[in-house]
Design a protein around this motif. Structure first.
Motif, PDB file in Angstrom:
ATOM      1  N   PRO A  55       0.837  -1.203   0.000  1.00 55.47           N
ATOM      2  CA  PRO A  55       0.000   0.000   0.000  1.00 55.47           C
ATOM      3  C   PRO A  55       0.873   1.254   0.000  1.00 55.47           C
ATOM      4  N   ALA A  56       0.371   2.317  -0.596  1.00 55.28           N
ATOM      5  CA  ALA A  56       1.134   3.558  -0.681  1.00 55.28           C
ATOM      6  C   ALA A  56       0.270   4.738  -0.270  1.00 55.28           C
ATOM      7  N   HIS A  57       0.869   5.659   0.472  1.00 52.52           N
ATOM      8  CA  HIS A  57       0.238   6.937   0.800  1.00 52.52           C
ATOM      9  C   HIS A  57       1.024   7.987   0.035  1.00 52.52           C
ATOM     10  N   LEU A  58       0.388   8.613  -0.939  1.00 56.13           N
ATOM     11  CA  LEU A  58       1.064   9.579  -1.798  1.00 56.13           C
ATOM     12  C   LEU A  58       0.615  10.982  -1.426  1.00 56.13           C
TER      13      LEU A  58
ATOM     14  N   ASP B  10      -3.711   6.464  -9.214  1.00 62.47           N
ATOM     15  CA  ASP B  10      -4.731   5.782 -10.016  1.00 62.47           C
ATOM     16  C   ASP B  10      -4.165   4.509 -10.644  1.00 62.47           C
ATOM     17  N   LYS B  11      -2.921   4.589 -11.136  1.00 59.78           N
ATOM     18  CA  LYS B  11      -2.297   3.425 -11.752  1.00 59.78           C
ATOM     19  C   LYS B  11      -2.089   2.305 -10.737  1.00 59.78           C
ATOM     20  N   LEU B  12      -1.645   2.666  -9.530  1.00 56.95           N
ATOM     21  CA  LEU B  12      -1.483   1.660  -8.485  1.00 56.95           C
ATOM     22  C   LEU B  12      -2.806   0.959  -8.208  1.00 56.95           C
ATOM     23  N   ARG B  13      -3.867   1.751  -8.052  1.00 56.22           N
ATOM     24  CA  ARG B  13      -5.182   1.175  -7.772  1.00 56.22           C
ATOM     25  C   ARG B  13      -5.653   0.280  -8.904  1.00 56.22           C
ATOM     26  N   SER B  14      -5.469   0.712 -10.132  1.00 56.54           N
ATOM     27  CA  SER B  14      -5.937  -0.099 -11.262  1.00 56.54           C
ATOM     28  C   SER B  14      -5.120  -1.380 -11.399  1.00 56.54           C
ATOM     29  N   GLY B  15      -3.885  -1.372 -10.857  1.00 60.69           N
ATOM     30  CA  GLY B  15      -3.044  -2.571 -10.877  1.00 60.69           C
ATOM     31  C   GLY B  15      -3.264  -3.474  -9.680  1.00 60.69           C
ATOM     32  N   GLY B  16      -4.189  -3.097  -8.800  1.00 61.20           N
ATOM     33  CA  GLY B  16      -4.520  -3.945  -7.660  1.00 61.20           C
ATOM     34  C   GLY B  16      -3.874  -3.551  -6.342  1.00 61.20           C
ATOM     35  N   ALA B  17      -3.049  -2.517  -6.350  1.00 67.34           N
ATOM     36  CA  ALA B  17      -2.421  -2.059  -5.105  1.00 67.34           C
ATOM     37  C   ALA B  17      -3.302  -1.000  -4.452  1.00 67.34           C
ATOM     38  N   ARG B  18      -3.267  -0.970  -3.140  1.00 68.40           N
ATOM     39  CA  ARG B  18      -4.017   0.068  -2.438  1.00 68.40           C
ATOM     40  C   ARG B  18      -3.191   1.345  -2.445  1.00 68.40           C
ATOM     41  N   SER B  19      -3.844   2.456  -2.698  1.00 71.50           N
ATOM     42  CA  SER B  19      -3.154   3.741  -2.616  1.00 71.50           C
ATOM     43  C   SER B  19      -4.111   4.772  -2.040  1.00 71.50           C
ATOM     44  N   HIS B  20      -3.535   5.695  -1.313  1.00 73.00           N
ATOM     45  CA  HIS B  20      -4.309   6.770  -0.711  1.00 73.00           C
ATOM     46  C   HIS B  20      -3.632   8.090  -1.078  1.00 73.00           C
ATOM     47  N   PRO B  21      -4.136   8.762  -2.123  1.00 70.77           N
ATOM     48  CA  PRO B  21      -3.534  10.044  -2.490  1.00 70.77           C
ATOM     49  C   PRO B  21      -4.059  11.165  -1.594  1.00 70.77           C
ATOM     50  N   SER B  22      -3.217  12.132  -1.342  1.00 69.50           N
ATOM     51  CA  SER B  22      -3.576  13.279  -0.522  1.00 69.50           C
ATOM     52  C   SER B  22      -2.878  14.502  -1.097  1.00 69.50           C
ATOM     53  N   THR B  23      -3.614  15.593  -1.267  1.00 66.51           N
ATOM     54  CA  THR B  23      -3.018  16.825  -1.773  1.00 66.51           C
ATOM     55  C   THR B  23      -3.115  17.896  -0.706  1.00 66.51           C
TER      56      THR B  23
END
Length: 75
Positions: free
Chosen positions: A14-17, A34-47
């Motif tokens: 999982p990644a927190h970006l 988005d690419k991580l999520r579409s590849g099956g990895a969990r990601s949590h983007p934050s701006t």
């Protein structure tokens, strides 16, 4: 090398970006999440909308080691 150029491995952790609101690469950070999520990895983007790009590059923005660091099993 951009993470957008490669494939997402099945065992990607999982990644927190975090991106800065005024960073010229902000959109690329969101695309990577988005690419991580579409590849099956969990990601949590934050701006951080009101931050400039330097907020994540400043040595003053890096906290000290965690109190758990001395007992961490790294190996």
């Amino acid at each position: 090398m951009s993470g957008l150029c490669g494939e997402v491995a099945r065992d990607t952790p999982p990644a927190h970006l975090v991106t800065a609101g005024f960073d010229p690469l902000r959109d690329e950070g969101q695309s990577y999440a988005d690419k991580l999520r579409s590849g099956g990895a969990r990601s949590h983007p934050s701006t951080k909308r009101t931050c400039r790009t330097a907020f994540c590059h400043s040595p003053l923005s890096v906290p000290g080691p965690s109190s758990a660091a001395p007992g961490a099993d790294l190996g």
